[in-house]
Design an enzyme around this catalytic site. Structure first.
Site, PDB file in Angstrom:
ATOM      1  N   SER A   1       0.830  -1.207   0.000  1.00 51.51           N
ATOM      2  CA  SER A   1       0.000   0.000   0.000  1.00 51.51           C
ATOM      3  C   SER A   1       0.859   1.249   0.000  1.00 51.51           C
ATOM      4  O   SER A   1       1.968   1.264   0.553  1.00 51.51           O
ATOM      5  CB  SER A   1      -0.902  -0.004   1.239  1.00 51.51           C
ATOM      6  OG  SER A   1      -1.510   1.254   1.435  1.00 51.51           O
TER       7      SER A   1
ATOM      8  N   TYR B   1      -2.461  -0.165  10.028  1.00 49.92           N
ATOM      9  CA  TYR B   1      -2.632  -0.739   8.699  1.00 49.92           C
ATOM     10  C   TYR B   1      -1.341  -0.584   7.896  1.00 49.92           C
ATOM     11  O   TYR B   1      -0.843  -1.542   7.291  1.00 49.92           O
ATOM     12  CB  TYR B   1      -3.792  -0.057   7.976  1.00 49.92           C
ATOM     13  CG  TYR B   1      -3.895  -0.427   6.518  1.00 49.92           C
ATOM     14  CD1 TYR B   1      -4.323  -1.693   6.134  1.00 49.92           C
ATOM     15  CD2 TYR B   1      -3.546   0.489   5.514  1.00 49.92           C
ATOM     16  CE1 TYR B   1      -4.399  -2.050   4.796  1.00 49.92           C
ATOM     17  CE2 TYR B   1      -3.632   0.140   4.184  1.00 49.92           C
ATOM     18  CZ  TYR B   1      -4.063  -1.127   3.824  1.00 49.92           C
ATOM     19  OH  TYR B   1      -4.142  -1.479   2.499  1.00 49.92           O
TER      20      TYR B   1
END
Length: 337
Positions: A142, A167
């Site tokens: 990501s 995350y």
């Protein structure tokens, strides 16, 4: 090729499975179908690929009525024994790992779900690739790994040791874990750092869906940091085009490769909202709010490495992408409209 695709009830996994099936690959898709967001959308994606959600049972194979080469299994990545049995039975050539517990803000309140899915689940997948001879693991990282990096565009050579959400930390950990397995066990791994992906069938917890719903219903939208944000919005077709180029590649050397995959053309949040207003034909009622914890001010992908190695070149303009998204959003195929 026989390919395991994880997360095929999810946004990117759904499109990736369809593209790979249309190229006559043999696909086994798995997904936990958890309740992080409305399961009606996940079930609708499965139905679109010929998988009847009404007959799905845990760890039971369901064949697609649309694609002869597609089988779906509801499975948790944390279930190491079931995952190992699947690998032992199928002898996958490649694994495309797109399943994860997503969401930056959700990770602040629900850290355990990220540890279980993104770390334990990923470790189980690496172990299966190691023991069952998988030639190539392609996995989703990501843009969040760049944290609050002020240098733009973000390059794969930038430091990524200061994540600002759990995350992001789990995605950075995935890259480190893949690197170790590549070095120790000779597995070729490729991590793709996705930048804000949008399009038809997109996640309902992300800005395009939230804004489209609010503007259509003439309800207020939350504009964080008073609108002073920019994102490298990337249309799903461009993402899947790049992803499949990587999957079709056959690395010669066992190493962990990292690539940015984005549009390389960031737009301001206000410009994004204006494009939605134009396509929908209504003005947004904006509520300006301060910065949210875990958010970053900007994202901007340097994709020269992916372009050099795979010929990746995104081509979808923001207005075209938004038009395609809104057309789907207002259609009967959207179960949440």
């Amino acid at each position: 090729m026989k390919i395991l695709v994880t997360g095929t009830a999810g946004f990117i996994g759904f499109f990736a499975a369809k593209r790979l099936l249309e190229a006559n690959n043999d696909i086994v898709g798995i997904d936990s179908i958890n309740d992080y967001y409305d399961q009606r959308l996940k079930n609708a994606r499965l139905y679109e690929t010929g998988v009847d959600p009404n007959i799905i049972e845990y760890n039971k194979e369901v064949r697609s009525a649309t694609y002869p080469g597609y089988r779906f299994i509801k499975l948790n990545l944390e279930d190491k024994e079931a995952l190992s049995r699947l690998f032992e039975k199928e002898h996958f050539d490649k694994v495309c790992h797109l399943a994860a517990q997503a969401g930056v803000r959700y990770s602040i309140e629900n850290p355990e779900s990220y540890i279980n899915s993104n770390l334990v689940g990923f470790a189980n997948l690496l172990e299966c690739c190691r023991h069952y001879g998988v030639k190539h693991l392609i996995y989703a990282s990501s843009s969040s790994v760049y944290g609050a990096n002020e240098k733009v565009p973000y390059s794969e050579t930038d430091r990524v040791d200061n994540p600002i959400s759990l995350y992001a930390a789990t995605k950075k950990a995935n890259e480190l874990m893949a690197n170790v397995y590549a070095r120790l066990y000779g597995i070729s791994t490729t991590g793709l750092r996705f930048f804000t992906v949008y399009g038809p069938w997109g996640r309902p917890d992300m800005a395009p869906f939230l804004f489209a719903k609010a503007i259509s219903c003439e309800e207020p939208i939350k504009v964080f940091n008073n609108g002073n944000l920019s994102r490298d919005f990337t249309y799903i077709d461009d993402i899947v085009e790049g992803l499949t180029k990587v999957i079709d590649n056959h690395p010669e050397d066992p190493e962990n490769r990292i690539y940015n995959i984005g549009c390389s053309h960031p737009v301001t949040l206000m410009e994004f909202i204006e494009t939605l207003e134009k396509v929908i034909g209504k003005k947004a009622k904006k509520v300006f709010l301060p910065m949210q914890p875990g958010d970053v001010y900007q994202t901007y992908a340097d994709t020269l490495k992916l372009e050099r190695d795979f010929g990746y070149k995104p081509s979808t303009s923001l207005e075209k992408g938004i038009s395609e998204f809104i057309q789907w959003y207002l259609s009967p195929k959207n179960p949440l409209r």
